[in-house]
Design a protein around this motif. Structure first.
Motif, short mmCIF file in Angstrom:
data_model
loop_
_atom_site.label_atom_id
_atom_site.label_comp_id
_atom_site.label_asym_id
_atom_site.label_seq_id
_atom_site.Cartn_x
_atom_site.Cartn_y
_atom_site.Cartn_z
N GLU A 125 -13.40 2.21 6.40
CA GLU A 125 -14.52 2.74 5.63
C GLU A 125 -13.98 3.53 4.45
N ASP A 126 -14.22 3.05 3.24
CA ASP A 126 -13.71 3.73 2.06
C ASP A 126 -14.41 3.19 0.82
N VAL A 127 -14.24 3.91 -0.26
CA VAL A 127 -14.82 3.49 -1.53
C VAL A 127 -14.06 2.28 -2.07
N PRO A 128 -14.66 1.50 -2.97
CA PRO A 128 -13.97 0.32 -3.51
C PRO A 128 -12.70 0.69 -4.26
N GLY A 129 -11.73 -0.22 -4.19
CA GLY A 129 -10.53 -0.07 -4.99
C GLY A 129 -9.41 0.73 -4.38
N THR A 130 -9.52 1.08 -3.11
CA THR A 130 -8.47 1.88 -2.48
C THR A 130 -7.42 1.04 -1.75
N GLY A 131 -7.60 -0.27 -1.71
CA GLY A 131 -6.57 -1.14 -1.14
C GLY A 131 -6.87 -1.68 0.24
N LYS A 132 -8.12 -1.63 0.67
CA LYS A 132 -8.47 -2.10 2.01
C LYS A 132 -8.17 -3.59 2.16
N THR A 133 -8.66 -4.39 1.22
CA THR A 133 -8.46 -5.83 1.30
C THR A 133 -7.00 -6.20 1.15
N VAL A 134 -6.29 -5.51 0.29
CA VAL A 134 -4.87 -5.77 0.07
C VAL A 134 -4.09 -5.56 1.36
N LEU A 135 -4.38 -4.49 2.06
CA LEU A 135 -3.69 -4.18 3.32
C LEU A 135 -3.90 -5.29 4.34
N ILE A 136 -5.12 -5.78 4.44
CA ILE A 136 -5.44 -6.82 5.42
C ILE A 136 -4.77 -8.14 5.05
N LYS A 137 -4.80 -8.50 3.76
CA LYS A 137 -4.15 -9.73 3.32
C LYS A 137 -2.64 -9.66 3.53
N ALA A 138 -2.06 -8.48 3.33
CA ALA A 138 -0.63 -8.30 3.53
C ALA A 138 -0.26 -8.52 5.00
N LEU A 139 -1.10 -8.05 5.91
CA LEU A 139 -0.83 -8.25 7.33
C LEU A 139 -0.89 -9.73 7.68
N LEU A 187 -8.49 4.84 3.96
CA LEU A 187 -7.23 4.92 3.22
C LEU A 187 -7.21 6.13 2.30
N GLY A 188 -8.30 6.37 1.61
CA GLY A 188 -8.35 7.51 0.70
C GLY A 188 -7.60 7.24 -0.60
N TYR A 189 -7.74 8.16 -1.54
CA TYR A 189 -7.06 8.03 -2.83
C TYR A 189 -5.58 8.42 -2.71
N PRO A 190 -4.72 7.79 -3.47
CA PRO A 190 -3.30 8.19 -3.47
C PRO A 190 -3.10 9.48 -4.25
N ASP A 191 -1.97 10.14 -4.00
CA ASP A 191 -1.66 11.33 -4.79
C ASP A 191 -1.15 10.92 -6.17
N HIS A 192 -0.88 11.90 -7.02
CA HIS A 192 -0.53 11.63 -8.42
C HIS A 192 0.71 10.75 -8.53
N GLU A 193 1.79 11.14 -7.85
CA GLU A 193 3.04 10.40 -7.96
C GLU A 193 2.94 8.99 -7.40
N THR A 194 2.21 8.85 -6.29
CA THR A 194 2.03 7.51 -5.69
C THR A 194 1.24 6.60 -6.61
N GLU A 195 0.18 7.13 -7.21
CA GLU A 195 -0.62 6.32 -8.12
C GLU A 195 0.19 5.91 -9.35
N LYS A 196 1.10 6.78 -9.79
CA LYS A 196 1.98 6.44 -10.90
C LYS A 196 2.94 5.33 -10.52
N ILE A 254 0.87 -1.18 0.00
CA ILE A 254 0.00 0.00 0.00
C ILE A 254 0.90 1.22 0.00
N LEU A 255 1.13 1.78 -1.17
CA LEU A 255 2.08 2.88 -1.30
C LEU A 255 1.49 4.19 -0.78
N GLY A 256 2.32 4.97 -0.12
CA GLY A 256 1.93 6.30 0.31
C GLY A 256 0.94 6.36 1.45
N LYS A 257 0.80 5.28 2.22
CA LYS A 257 -0.17 5.24 3.31
C LYS A 257 0.53 4.88 4.63
N GLU A 258 1.60 5.61 4.94
CA GLU A 258 2.38 5.32 6.15
C GLU A 258 1.55 5.49 7.42
#
Length: 319
Positions: A46-60, A176-185, A23-27
């Motif tokens: 609590e967040d919109v789909p596709g922001t990485g919630k499930t990924v973060l949990i699976k990574a843990l 989590l929220g949306y990443p910034d431009h550079e992080t999304e790149k 999960i980049l940019g979410k320190e």
């Protein structure tokens, strides 16, 4: 600083690096999740789909080599689909318990607000007591047990609002929220050869995580800091804009989370800044504002700012 503390800090740094690689940019959010895990608390994302919630949990789960189960909540889900069910075995002429997905170390309840209130209530006992009761028999959950739930704040069709009693059992709630431009790149290139979670290597075990939870509970709390925690909680109940303030369970959760955060930040004592930093994440979802206050534009952030200004901060601590 003893050798065990140093070893724990090394593991926690590796764990943090593992999650941040997925999960980049979410320190900040990674730190909050680790603090909750170290405190043994449950988290609502609590967040919109596709922001990485499930990924973060699976990574843990993969990083601590824990048992991981996922529940996709929907209105057809039954309580026994979570807790398990007793099934009659003809040859043995007895009922045998078939465990449900709750019998795991890390349970992901995806879109928890799509489950009916009856099904949601099946998680209450597991969240608080760390066991489930099926047909009168009590079955303990594995240790550690962490419930990490997600919900979509935008799509309300076919959803059921979580009751206050269940919200109160989540130690933290954040987005989590949306990443910034550079992080999304950077994300585009980080997944060019596959998903980062698939390349993760475990850094510890659930047994070591349990040990670290016990040591985090031993972090020193000065009496003045304890007064600070209680004063903040009481102010939430007395504030004119607040209809429902923080419960005593919330007060305990705030201090436990602060201990874990201090441990993460390489300290064996809690400071007032730990409390102030965590207050919105630990108390915010447990509070309800008066409808008149919301109409007037009052927000939880402004309420917390008012409370902080009216609660004296300890200036000198003695360990």
């Amino acid at each position: 600083m003893d050798a065990t503390f140093k070893e724990d800090l090394t593991i926690l740094k590796q764990l943090k690096a593992n999650l941040e690689s997925c999960i980049l940019g979410k320190e900040t959010e990674v730190e909050l999740l680790l603090a909750a895990a170290l405190a043994g608390g449950h988290v609502l994302l609590e967040d919109v789909p596709g922001t990485g919630k499930t990924v973060l949990i699976k990574a843990l789960a993969k990083s601590v080599q824990g048992q991981f189960r996922r529940i996709q909540c929907n209105p057809d889900l039954l309580p026994t689909d979570i807790t398990g069910v007793s099934i009659y075995h003809p040859k043995q002429e007895t009922f045998l318990f078939r465990p449900g997905p709750v019998m795991t170390n890390i349970l992901l309840a995806d879109e928890i607000n799509r489950a009916t209130t009856k099904t949601q209530s099946a998680l209450l006992e597991a969240m608080e007591e760390r066991h489930v009761t099926v047909d009168g028999d009590c079955y303990p959950l594995p240790a550690p047990f962490l419930l990490l739930a997600t919900q979509n704040p935008i799509d309300f069709e076919g959803t059921y609002v979580l009751p206050e009693a269940q919200l109160d059992r989540f130690m933290m709630k954040f987005s989590l929220g949306y990443p910034d431009h550079e992080t999304e790149k950077r994300m585009l290139f980080s997944q060019a050869s596959g998903h980062p979670v698939d390349r993760l290597e475990p850094v510890t075990t659930v047994e070591r995580l349990t040990d670290m939870q016990l040591r985090a509970r031993q972090v020193h709390v000065d009496d003045a800091v304890a007064d600070y925690v209680v004063s903040i909680a009481r102010k939430t109940r007395e504030h004119s804009a607040v209809f429902l303030g923080a419960s005593p369970r919330a007060t305990i959760a705030l201090l436990q989370a602060a201990k874990a955060l201090a441990y993460l930040r390489e300290r064996d004592y809690v400071i007032p800044d730990d409390i102030k930093y965590l207050t919105p994440y630990v108390l915010g979802h447990r509070m309800i504002l008066h409808s008149e206050a919301r109409i007037d534009g009052t927000t939880l952030d402004s309420v917390f700012e008012s409370i902080f200004q009216n609660v004296r901060v300890p200036v000198r601590l003695e360990k």
